[in-house]
Design an enzyme around this catalytic site. Structure first.
Site, PDB file in Angstrom:
ATOM      1  N   LYS A  38      35.716  47.167  29.525  1.00  0.00           N
ATOM      2  CA  LYS A  38      36.630  46.580  30.509  1.00  0.00           C
ATOM      3  C   LYS A  38      37.801  45.972  29.733  1.00  0.00           C
ATOM      4  O   LYS A  38      37.588  45.361  28.676  1.00  0.00           O
ATOM      5  CB  LYS A  38      35.852  45.504  31.274  1.00  0.00           C
TER       6      LYS A  38
ATOM      7  N   SER B 288      35.029  43.070  39.886  1.00  0.00           N
ATOM      8  CA  SER B 288      36.226  43.495  39.203  1.00  0.00           C
ATOM      9  C   SER B 288      36.024  44.522  38.095  1.00  0.00           C
ATOM     10  O   SER B 288      36.999  45.133  37.646  1.00  0.00           O
ATOM     11  CB  SER B 288      36.917  42.263  38.611  1.00  0.00           C
TER      12      SER B 288
ATOM     13  N   SER C 190      31.055  40.468  39.398  1.00  0.00           N
ATOM     14  CA  SER C 190      31.918  41.573  38.955  1.00  0.00           C
ATOM     15  C   SER C 190      31.276  42.702  38.167  1.00  0.00           C
ATOM     16  O   SER C 190      31.893  43.741  37.980  1.00  0.00           O
ATOM     17  CB  SER C 190      33.089  41.027  38.145  1.00  0.00           C
TER      18      SER C 190
HETATM   19  N1  GLN Z   1      35.079  39.074  43.177  1.00  0.00           N
HETATM   20  C1  GLN Z   1      35.001  37.827  42.486  1.00  0.00           C
HETATM   21  C2  GLN Z   1      36.344  37.167  42.395  1.00  0.00           C
HETATM   22  O1  GLN Z   1      37.236  37.649  42.957  1.00  0.00           O
HETATM   23  C3  GLN Z   1      34.293  37.987  41.206  1.00  0.00           C
HETATM   24  C4  GLN Z   1      35.131  38.231  40.038  1.00  0.00           C
HETATM   25  C5  GLN Z   1      34.302  38.252  38.802  1.00  0.00           C
HETATM   26  O2  GLN Z   1      33.088  38.215  38.837  1.00  0.00           O
HETATM   27  N2  GLN Z   1      34.984  38.289  37.675  1.00  0.00           N
HETATM   28  O3  GLN Z   1      36.511  36.147  41.815  1.00  0.00           O
END
Ligand code: GLN
Length: 533
Positions: free
Chosen positions: A96, A172, A196
């Site tokens: 990532k 994400s 994420s």
């Molecule tokens: N969807 C979550 C957010 O928008 C999680 C993001 C993450 O775990 N980095 O913060």
């Protein structure tokens, strides 16, 4: 033989026994990328429009071909010299684009880091290399990991779901999940702050493991919520997740929050049987509760029926294997997971983003400026996208001195109550004595691109079933459990007490093994199946 769809453990075996070279494996992977990935994500590039764009995966922001070739040659040399090339010898993986890799551009999906070449590698990247894995490149993500669909990246086109390219990949770590699902590398490194890793894993039909907080070093990870962030693997099968965790887990002196807890043998742990384990189901994980801004009421919605059925069928299989399924486990604070996350993650994010100012590194405005504050203002105004700006404003507001007790302090209390829910049900002397909880990973399967993006509150509710894990700091493992009527993957997750990764892997592996012959296990994403025919 093409190696793209083989498990990582099988590839490593072939490389170690000289049946194939790491360079050949790499060539297979590069060819797969050329055939399915389409245009690379680039900062502020046009969105997907052409027929080819719309039917490609777009997982990558960067393919590091030279870097990969050098690593692969090194592995082949080690094999030739009769040395041990490591448990992931020659296995292609992606990272990532939130992990630093020495000498490689690291962007966080943001314009503000679009020219940043990292001077050092993240600990997890170093450990993957030491284990013999070969990095294919960097994969796309929501900007600074803020989102659940990977659509907020400044790098366009954003990733598209290999199972249906009109759908999102989740987020994400969406590029990670898409790459793994499409056979562009056997493993990807992702990060999980509120879900994420597990969320995109569920949307793309892969395994995704969020380890216990501190189990895996955060050194070299661009920070979002420092008290919540956890790096971990996405893979196509459970065994590969165990091997990857083995490679990356363990104390790191460069991360002050890294745990000095000994690392067990995860493969051995994974092989233990599930007979006698107490696995809980909680109704609180089968509905989503959110605050409706129009009616000003709390609204409760059951999750999709097909997801519910799929998770219950996992429980059925585990029961057949001798696990005790404990129903009606109360997890009363689950519904506060997202509101609590909203406060804590925004406050931490706004603080972590202060370092991007156009002075030390990254993007700097090309406009003139009369003093330092103006340089900051212009750089940050141009460099950050909508989502980081929203989160900073929110974080600054929520942590303002006059609100201190009202938001942040209350959120910390709610966080403690969430942790207590888990401690109560996992307590070996308590009423429930659970070894793990089995829940759906996400309230829906992959939604159409563009259908939720723009509503950042609704998007956040995609995390209701995952965020409490991060608040509590415990491990969570998402694994594929079938498909819905639209042929979209469904994910379930198992959650356990601190450092119970081995047991969670064991539960998911047992389920994987007993469903090995199911027809759905042999399905491939249409764009991968099309390559074979
Ligand atoms: N969807 C979550 C957010 O928008 C999680 C993001 C993450 O775990 N980095 O913060």
């Amino acid at each position: 033989m093409k190696t793209c769809d083989l498990p990582a453990y099988a590839i490593a075996d072939l490389v170690r026994t000289r049946q194939i070279s790491a360079v050949e494996v790499l060539e297979d992977a590069l060819e797969r990328i050329r055939r399915v990935d389409g245009r690379l994500g680039e900062v502020d590039a046009p969105r997907a429009e052409s027929e080819e764009d719309l039917s490609s995966v777009h997982a990558f922001t960067q393919v590091t071909e030279d870097y990969a070739r050098e690593q692969a040659q090194k592995i082949d040399q080690l094999v030739k010299d009769g040395e041990n090339p490591g448990p992931l010898a020659g296995v292609p993986y992606t990272a990532k684009d939130i992990f630093t890799v020495k000498g490689v551009r690291t962007t966080a999906g943001s314009k503000i880091l679009s020219n940043y070449i990292a001077p050092y590698s993240a600990t997890v990247v170093e450990r993957m290399e030491a284990a013999g894995a070969v990095m294919l490149g960097k994969v796309n993500l929501d900007e600074f990991t803020y989102g659940s669909s990977s659509e907020s990246s400044t790098y366009k086109p954003v990733p598209r779901n290999p199972w249906d390219t009109s759908r999102v990949v989740g987020g994400s770590s969406g590029g990670s999940a898409a790459a793994v699902a499409a056979g562009e590398g056997a493993i990807s490194l992702g990060t999980d702050t509120g879900g994420s890793i597990r969320h995109p894993a569920a949307f793309c039909g892969t395994v995704g493991l969020k380890p216990t907080y501190g189990r895996v070093s955060r050194y070299g990870l661009i920070a979002f919520g420092s008290s919540l962030d956890c790096p971990g693997p996405l893979t196509r099968n459970v065994t590969d997740a165990a091997i990857t965790l083995q490679a990356i887990a363990g104390h790191d002196a460069r991360d002050a929050t890294s745990a000095a807890v000994p690392v067990p043998d995860y493969l051995a742990e994974m092989e233990k049987e599930v007979r006698g384990l107490r696995i809980g189901l909680s109704e609180e994980f089968f509905r989503v509760t959110y605050f409706d801004a129009e009616s000003m009421e709390l609204v409760e919605n059951p999750i999709d029926d097909q997801i519910r059925e799929a998770v219950l069928s996992v429980a059925g299989f585990l029961a057949q294997l001798g696990a005790d399924i404990v129903t009606d486990v109360p997890m009363p604070h689950t519904k506060y997971g997202v509101p609590t996350y909203f406060v804590i993650s925004r406050v931490e994010a706004s603080s972590n983003l202060l370092r991007f100012d156009g002075v030390k590194y990254g993007y700097r405005t090309s406009q003139s400026f009369k003093d330092l504050p103006e340089l900051y203002r212009k750089t940050r105004g141009e460099g950050f996208g909508v989502e980081p700006k929203l989160r900073m404003l929110m974080g600054i507001y929520l942590s303002a001195a006059q609100f201190d007790k009202g938001y942040y302090q209350r959120a910390l209390k709610a966080r403690a109550l969430i942790r207590q829910d888990f401690e109560t049900v996992f307590d070996p002397r308590g009423k429930y004595r659970l070894d793990a909880l089995l829940t759906p990973t996400a309230p829906s399967t992959a939604f159409p691109i563009g259908s939720v993006y723009g509503d950042s509150v609704l998007m956040q509710y995609s995390d209701q079933l995952t965020a409490t894990t991060n608040h509590a700091g415990i491990p969570g493992l998402s694994f594929p459990v079938g498909f819905d009527r639209d042929n979209l993957p469904i994910g379930a997750q198992v959650l356990g007490p601190d450092y119970s990764e081995g047991r969670l892997l064991g539960i998911a592996r047992a389920y994987e093994e007993v469903t090995e012959e199911k027809a759905w296990r042999n399905l491939k994403p249409p764009l991968v199946a099309a390559l074979d025919s």
